[in-house]
Design a protein around this motif. Structure first.
Motif, PDB file in Angstrom:
ATOM      1  N   HIS A 122       0.806  -1.216   0.000  1.00 59.83           N
ATOM      2  CA  HIS A 122       0.000   0.000   0.000  1.00 59.83           C
ATOM      3  C   HIS A 122       0.845   1.273   0.000  1.00 59.83           C
ATOM      4  O   HIS A 122       0.544   2.232  -0.707  1.00 59.83           O
ATOM      5  CB  HIS A 122      -0.922   0.005   1.227  1.00 59.83           C
ATOM      6  N   ALA A 123       1.897   1.292   0.808  1.00 60.49           N
ATOM      7  CA  ALA A 123       2.741   2.486   0.902  1.00 60.49           C
ATOM      8  C   ALA A 123       4.161   2.073   1.260  1.00 60.49           C
ATOM      9  O   ALA A 123       4.378   1.069   1.942  1.00 60.49           O
ATOM     10  CB  ALA A 123       2.198   3.451   1.952  1.00 60.49           C
ATOM     11  N   LEU A 124       5.105   2.873   0.792  1.00 59.66           N
ATOM     12  CA  LEU A 124       6.520   2.606   1.048  1.00 59.66           C
ATOM     13  C   LEU A 124       7.154   3.818   1.716  1.00 59.66           C
ATOM     14  O   LEU A 124       7.030   4.945   1.231  1.00 59.66           O
ATOM     15  CB  LEU A 124       7.245   2.316  -0.272  1.00 59.66           C
ATOM     16  N   LEU A 125       7.832   3.576   2.845  1.00 57.86           N
ATOM     17  CA  LEU A 125       8.633   4.602   3.496  1.00 57.86           C
ATOM     18  C   LEU A 125      10.099   4.317   3.229  1.00 57.86           C
ATOM     19  O   LEU A 125      10.542   3.172   3.371  1.00 57.86           O
ATOM     20  CB  LEU A 125       8.384   4.633   5.006  1.00 57.86           C
ATOM     21  N   GLN A 126      10.847   5.339   2.833  1.00 59.08           N
ATOM     22  CA  GLN A 126      12.271   5.187   2.554  1.00 59.08           C
ATOM     23  C   GLN A 126      13.060   6.290   3.251  1.00 59.08           C
ATOM     24  O   GLN A 126      12.641   7.453   3.262  1.00 59.08           O
ATOM     25  CB  GLN A 126      12.530   5.262   1.047  1.00 59.08           C
ATOM     26  N   LEU A 183     -11.914   9.187   8.652  1.00 60.50           N
ATOM     27  CA  LEU A 183     -10.511   8.960   8.336  1.00 60.50           C
ATOM     28  C   LEU A 183      -9.998   9.896   7.240  1.00 60.50           C
ATOM     29  O   LEU A 183      -8.795   9.961   7.003  1.00 60.50           O
ATOM     30  CB  LEU A 183     -10.294   7.502   7.915  1.00 60.50           C
ATOM     31  N   SER A 184     -10.897  10.620   6.613  1.00 59.88           N
ATOM     32  CA  SER A 184     -10.485  11.571   5.576  1.00 59.88           C
ATOM     33  C   SER A 184     -10.059  12.904   6.175  1.00 59.88           C
ATOM     34  O   SER A 184      -9.583  13.781   5.444  1.00 59.88           O
ATOM     35  CB  SER A 184     -11.627  11.804   4.580  1.00 59.88           C
ATOM     36  N   GLY A 185     -10.245  13.069   7.482  1.00 57.99           N
ATOM     37  CA  GLY A 185      -9.889  14.335   8.115  1.00 57.99           C
ATOM     38  C   GLY A 185     -10.727  15.460   7.551  1.00 57.99           C
ATOM     39  O   GLY A 185     -11.944  15.335   7.411  1.00 57.99           O
ATOM     40  N   LYS A 214      -4.233   1.385  -4.458  1.00 56.86           N
ATOM     41  CA  LYS A 214      -5.409   1.697  -5.271  1.00 56.86           C
ATOM     42  C   LYS A 214      -6.306   2.702  -4.556  1.00 56.86           C
ATOM     43  O   LYS A 214      -6.839   3.616  -5.176  1.00 56.86           O
ATOM     44  CB  LYS A 214      -6.193   0.412  -5.565  1.00 56.86           C
ATOM     45  N   ASN A 215      -6.460   2.539  -3.239  1.00 59.87           N
ATOM     46  CA  ASN A 215      -7.415   3.351  -2.487  1.00 59.87           C
ATOM     47  C   ASN A 215      -6.819   4.583  -1.834  1.00 59.87           C
ATOM     48  O   ASN A 215      -7.541   5.369  -1.229  1.00 59.87           O
ATOM     49  CB  ASN A 215      -8.115   2.491  -1.426  1.00 59.87           C
ATOM     50  N   GLY A 216      -5.509   4.743  -1.933  1.00 64.06           N
ATOM     51  CA  GLY A 216      -4.925   6.003  -1.496  1.00 64.06           C
ATOM     52  C   GLY A 216      -4.262   6.003  -0.136  1.00 64.06           C
ATOM     53  O   GLY A 216      -4.655   5.286   0.787  1.00 64.06           O
ATOM     54  N   GLY A 269       5.069  14.584  13.721  1.00 60.21           N
ATOM     55  CA  GLY A 269       3.664  14.846  13.981  1.00 60.21           C
ATOM     56  C   GLY A 269       2.741  14.616  12.816  1.00 60.21           C
ATOM     57  O   GLY A 269       1.517  14.757  12.957  1.00 60.21           O
ATOM     58  N   ASP A 270       3.272  14.265  11.632  1.00 61.41           N
ATOM     59  CA  ASP A 270       2.406  13.993  10.493  1.00 61.41           C
ATOM     60  C   ASP A 270       1.483  12.813  10.788  1.00 61.41           C
ATOM     61  O   ASP A 270       1.883  11.839  11.426  1.00 61.41           O
ATOM     62  CB  ASP A 270       3.237  13.667   9.242  1.00 61.41           C
ATOM     63  N   LYS A 271       0.253  12.910  10.294  1.00 66.78           N
ATOM     64  CA  LYS A 271      -0.714  11.820  10.437  1.00 66.78           C
ATOM     65  C   LYS A 271      -0.947  11.198   9.073  1.00 66.78           C
ATOM     66  O   LYS A 271      -1.295  11.887   8.117  1.00 66.78           O
ATOM     67  CB  LYS A 271      -2.013  12.330  11.055  1.00 66.78           C
ATOM     68  N   ILE A 272      -0.741   9.892   9.006  1.00 60.62           N
ATOM     69  CA  ILE A 272      -0.801   9.149   7.746  1.00 60.62           C
ATOM     70  C   ILE A 272      -2.034   8.256   7.759  1.00 60.62           C
ATOM     71  O   ILE A 272      -2.178   7.400   8.648  1.00 60.62           O
ATOM     72  CB  ILE A 272       0.456   8.276   7.566  1.00 60.62           C
ATOM     73  N   ALA A 273      -2.935   8.441   6.790  1.00 62.00           N
ATOM     74  CA  ALA A 273      -4.118   7.593   6.670  1.00 62.00           C
ATOM     75  C   ALA A 273      -3.870   6.536   5.597  1.00 62.00           C
ATOM     76  O   ALA A 273      -3.537   6.865   4.459  1.00 62.00           O
ATOM     77  CB  ALA A 273      -5.342   8.424   6.319  1.00 62.00           C
ATOM     78  N   ILE A 274      -4.002   5.272   5.978  1.00 63.96           N
ATOM     79  CA  ILE A 274      -3.858   4.145   5.057  1.00 63.96           C
ATOM     80  C   ILE A 274      -5.246   3.730   4.613  1.00 63.96           C
ATOM     81  O   ILE A 274      -5.958   3.033   5.337  1.00 63.96           O
ATOM     82  CB  ILE A 274      -3.113   2.971   5.721  1.00 63.96           C
ATOM     83  N   SER A 275      -5.671   4.239   3.433  1.00 62.85           N
ATOM     84  CA  SER A 275      -7.039   4.053   2.970  1.00 62.85           C
ATOM     85  C   SER A 275      -7.971   4.497   4.092  1.00 62.85           C
ATOM     86  O   SER A 275      -7.753   5.531   4.714  1.00 62.85           O
ATOM     87  CB  SER A 275      -7.249   2.580   2.573  1.00 62.85           C
ATOM     88  N   THR A 276      -9.008   3.700   4.379  1.00 63.59           N
ATOM     89  CA  THR A 276      -9.888   3.992   5.515  1.00 63.59           C
ATOM     90  C   THR A 276      -9.618   3.035   6.677  1.00 63.59           C
ATOM     91  O   THR A 276     -10.385   2.991   7.634  1.00 63.59           O
ATOM     92  CB  THR A 276     -11.364   3.869   5.097  1.00 63.59           C
TER      93      THR A 276
END
Length: 216
Positions: free
Chosen positions: A49-53, A151-153, A66-68, A85-92
């Motif tokens: 779904h997501a990659l942190l580097q 979850l969309s803030g 696919k869902n963001g 402090g960033d907030k990361i939403a993994i889809s819903t």
């Protein structure tokens, strides 16, 4: 602060709420596949779904889903640098708090407690408004709509996005704007029964809907 000055992710919403993951390597994969560093077993989550580097001691996130993936309610495009402090939403399915190497994760976030006027337990589907449990529970369609917006803030969601979040793909052809508006009204009415002092779902004319969840 994480051991050895490592950055960390803390799950603040979702089935893994309260779990902490220290970012000790140079890459961290979030997704539904078994070998992912953060496995989220949810149908809305892509296999990868997501990659942190980590690049030159700074962490970047890339959406591969696919869902963001959203950071502070904005959809990730390209490689986005993360800040404390960033907030990361993994889809819903989940929301994560990013703590940089120099940041101490607040106890409130480590415990996954709510700080907004509304809190949804994504595992039990319990909805609380100003600490009070919404009872009886919402219908399935009402809950799906509320969780999606929650979850969309503060990001505006179109009617098409709402339709895909609430109804199955097979039902999409029969969903009208009137049906969506009627569902939003029923949900507003249910929330108003417990908390009539705030409108959680705002209509943005010509665009869609935006969630409003101020702090207590």
């Amino acid at each position: 602060m994480s051991p050895g000055g490592a950055a960390a992710l803390v799950v603040i919403r979702g089935a893994l709420k309260g779990h902490r993951y220290d970012l000790t390597g140079d890459a961290f994969v979030i997704g539904r596949e078994q070998h992912c560093d953060l496995l989220i077993d949810d149908a809305t989550v892509s296999r990868k779904h997501a990659l942190l580097q980590r690049i030159e001691e700074k962490w970047f996130i890339t959406d591969t889903s696919k869902n963001g993936t959203h950071v502070n309610s904005r959809r990730v495009t390209g490689a986005l640098a993360l800040a404390n402090g960033d907030k990361i939403a993994i889809s819903t399915a989940a929301q994560l708090y990013f703590a940089g190497p120099e940041d101490t994760v607040p106890l409130l976030l480590e415990e996954g407690q709510a700080i907004g006027r509304m809190h949804i337990d994504l595992k039990t589907h319990e909805v609380r408004l100003r600490g009070q449990l919404l009872d009886p529970a919402l219908s399935l369609a009402q809950y799906r709509l509320l969780e999606f917006l929650y979850l969309s803030g503060d990001e505006i969601r179109t009617r098409d996005e709402v339709s895909r979040a609430v109804w199955t793909e097979a039902d999409q052809a029969g969903i009208t704007e009137q049906m969506i508006d009627a569902l939003v009204k029923r949900l507003r009415d249910r929330l108003g029964q417990l908390d009539d002092g705030h409108d959680y779902i705002l209509t943005v004319r010509g665009h869609g809907f935006r969630f409003s969840n101020p702090q207590l």
